[in-house]
Design a protein around this motif. Sequence first.
Motif, PDB file in Angstrom:
ATOM      1  N   GLY A   1       0.782  -1.220   0.000  1.00  0.00           N
ATOM      2  CA  GLY A   1       0.000   0.000   0.000  1.00  0.00           C
ATOM      3  C   GLY A   1       0.817   1.274   0.000  1.00  0.00           C
ATOM      4  O   GLY A   1       0.299   2.347   0.349  1.00  0.00           O
ATOM      5  N   THR A   2       2.073   1.189  -0.416  1.00  0.00           N
ATOM      6  CA  THR A   2       2.944   2.363  -0.438  1.00  0.00           C
ATOM      7  C   THR A   2       2.406   3.403  -1.410  1.00  0.00           C
ATOM      8  O   THR A   2       2.098   3.093  -2.564  1.00  0.00           O
ATOM      9  N   VAL A   3       2.287   4.635  -0.939  1.00  0.00           N
ATOM     10  CA  VAL A   3       1.739   5.711  -1.757  1.00  0.00           C
ATOM     11  C   VAL A   3       2.836   6.341  -2.605  1.00  0.00           C
ATOM     12  O   VAL A   3       3.909   6.678  -2.107  1.00  0.00           O
ATOM     13  N   ASN A   4       2.559   6.483  -3.892  1.00  0.00           N
ATOM     14  CA  ASN A   4       3.479   7.166  -4.802  1.00  0.00           C
ATOM     15  C   ASN A   4       3.076   8.637  -4.867  1.00  0.00           C
ATOM     16  O   ASN A   4       2.119   9.007  -5.555  1.00  0.00           O
ATOM     17  N   GLU A   5       3.795   9.465  -4.169  1.00  0.00           N
ATOM     18  CA  GLU A   5       3.438  10.868  -4.051  1.00  0.00           C
ATOM     19  C   GLU A   5       3.439  11.584  -5.399  1.00  0.00           C
ATOM     20  O   GLU A   5       2.602  12.463  -5.655  1.00  0.00           O
ATOM     21  N   VAL A   6       4.342  11.212  -6.286  1.00  0.00           N
ATOM     22  CA  VAL A   6       4.400  11.872  -7.589  1.00  0.00           C
ATOM     23  C   VAL A   6       3.124  11.578  -8.389  1.00  0.00           C
ATOM     24  O   VAL A   6       2.546  12.472  -9.024  1.00  0.00           O
ATOM     25  N   GLY A   7       2.685  10.336  -8.355  1.00  0.00           N
ATOM     26  CA  GLY A   7       1.455   9.988  -9.049  1.00  0.00           C
ATOM     27  C   GLY A   7       0.250  10.684  -8.458  1.00  0.00           C
ATOM     28  O   GLY A   7      -0.639  11.161  -9.180  1.00  0.00           O
TER      29      GLY A   7
ATOM     30  N   LEU B   1      -6.451  -2.691 -12.719  1.00  0.00           N
ATOM     31  CA  LEU B   1      -5.974  -3.263 -11.461  1.00  0.00           C
ATOM     32  C   LEU B   1      -4.452  -3.400 -11.479  1.00  0.00           C
ATOM     33  O   LEU B   1      -3.880  -3.856 -12.470  1.00  0.00           O
ATOM     34  N   PRO B   2      -3.760  -3.026 -10.396  1.00  0.00           N
ATOM     35  CA  PRO B   2      -2.319  -3.262 -10.347  1.00  0.00           C
ATOM     36  C   PRO B   2      -1.991  -4.745 -10.524  1.00  0.00           C
ATOM     37  O   PRO B   2      -2.662  -5.616  -9.952  1.00  0.00           O
ATOM     38  N   GLN B   3      -0.966  -5.037 -11.298  1.00  0.00           N
ATOM     39  CA  GLN B   3      -0.593  -6.417 -11.548  1.00  0.00           C
ATOM     40  C   GLN B   3      -0.172  -7.129 -10.268  1.00  0.00           C
ATOM     41  O   GLN B   3      -0.398  -8.329 -10.105  1.00  0.00           O
ATOM     42  N   TYR B   4       0.414  -6.389  -9.319  1.00  0.00           N
ATOM     43  CA  TYR B   4       0.833  -7.032  -8.065  1.00  0.00           C
ATOM     44  C   TYR B   4      -0.367  -7.588  -7.302  1.00  0.00           C
ATOM     45  O   TYR B   4      -0.226  -8.567  -6.570  1.00  0.00           O
ATOM     46  N   LEU B   5      -1.540  -7.005  -7.479  1.00  0.00           N
ATOM     47  CA  LEU B   5      -2.732  -7.572  -6.852  1.00  0.00           C
ATOM     48  C   LEU B   5      -3.262  -8.767  -7.642  1.00  0.00           C
ATOM     49  O   LEU B   5      -3.724  -9.747  -7.054  1.00  0.00           O
TER      50      LEU B   5
ATOM     51  N   TYR C   1      -8.445  -2.048  -2.224  1.00  0.00           N
ATOM     52  CA  TYR C   1      -9.217  -0.995  -2.885  1.00  0.00           C
ATOM     53  C   TYR C   1      -9.655   0.074  -1.886  1.00  0.00           C
ATOM     54  O   TYR C   1      -9.616   1.279  -2.186  1.00  0.00           O
ATOM     55  N   LEU C   2     -10.064  -0.354  -0.707  1.00  0.00           N
ATOM     56  CA  LEU C   2     -10.469   0.611   0.314  1.00  0.00           C
ATOM     57  C   LEU C   2      -9.301   1.518   0.700  1.00  0.00           C
ATOM     58  O   LEU C   2      -9.484   2.725   0.907  1.00  0.00           O
ATOM     59  N   HIS C   3      -8.118   0.959   0.780  1.00  0.00           N
ATOM     60  CA  HIS C   3      -6.933   1.776   1.072  1.00  0.00           C
ATOM     61  C   HIS C   3      -6.695   2.787  -0.047  1.00  0.00           C
ATOM     62  O   HIS C   3      -6.433   3.967   0.215  1.00  0.00           O
TER      63      HIS C   3
END
Length: 453
Positions: free
Chosen positions: A100-106, A133-137, A152-154
């Motif tokens: 769940g790491t947030v990408n601040e640039v995105g 959907l992210p491939q990692y999921l 998804y909730l996160h």
Amino acid sequence: MDDSKRLPELRRIDFPTDFLWGCSTSSFQIEGAADTDGRVPSIWDSFAATAGKIRDGSDARVACDHYYRWQEDLDIAQSLGLNAYRFSISWPRVISDINGTVNEVGLQFYSDLVDGMLARGLQPWATLYHWDLPQYLQDQGGWENRATVQAYLHFADVISRRLGDRIKHWITHNEPWCTAMHGNWDGMHAPGKRDFKAALQVCHHVLLSHGLTVPLLRRNVADAKVGIALSLHPLRPASDKPEDIAATRRHDGLRNRWFLDPLHGRGYPQDIWDLVGAAAPQMHDGDLQAIAVPLDFLGVNYYFPEVIQDAPHNPPLATSLTHDPTLERTAFGWEVAPHGLVTLLKRLKQDYPVPPMYVTENGASYEDRLEDDGSVVDTQRRDYFIRHLAALQEARQAGVDVRGYFAWSLIDNFEWAEGYLRRFGLVYIDFETQQRTLKISALWYRDFLQAPN
């Protein structure tokens, strides 16, 4: 043109002054910048990289280059006279990994994008999930895995905390049918599975994630308006034979009622639940109550009706679609049926306690080309919009509470499994030069929206 296709008189002044006029887009189809600023792969990147999945062998690594050209695209939207803009937020651009790491640039990209909309008088309508959907999921089971609901909730929490001061209108999911059925039953879309039981489980988890996200958005966003966008189809039997009528009822059960019923507190339709048997999804106590959380609006994506016939050797529904070659169709082969929109909207009002509705997608693909004089003469698309807006007005006059219309799409884009073979935009994209050209349909929409009262 025969009388059935004669263009109706249409004026913006005949619609309410607060009616929303917009266009819709989606992140994966237009943004490009696939490896830029921390974006990670989605299931559609993987699908497009698999030989034979995309008809023209293309991918969306560049697409419309919207990630870099968004100001130009919003300028175009403003120039048309739109007062709303529907877009989607790329989950793989914002959340980098399974932790769940947030990408601040995105995240900042979408913050800038929303600021750009507001600066141009465009009310932002954000779709949280439009299939990327992210491939990692997916590597952990994707939407079949109940854990994806929590992921998804996160994602929704991160987005709404950051952007909720500026975005008040939220669409949790775009077309759960396509996510579940095209992605996991017929394999036409990512992740490309062909497993009916998996598709029904995906559908349940997508609807559950919707239901759990609605109160989250309302907590995070003052005055939030939250809904979902469904792909819905009016249906008619291929004949008046009892078996075709029964088949149409079955098809309606999975195509339309499987989504509408649980969203409106009725649970999954019992006739279809009994029919699918062991393929029925696994549920937990409280799931159906969560899915049935009241909506602030219902998004209706309308493109075409379907004609159904009985097909005993085609399980699980024993139905099939028929194709009448004499009917008017788009280049995609979809029937052009403006009155189907009236039928659909009236049916929703009659059969369900629906909240206010918005047409969140409506459009057509034609064989557009850039002429030597620099024009794109898409009169068929222009006429398509005129006829469907007249149908929308007819539904409104019949008492259906429809409060806005979003044309699909602002610009030509990567059309999923069709690649770049299908053009739906009001604006023509030269995918080699990225030059934008307003088509005749865009010029008509602009003139319609900006006509003096």
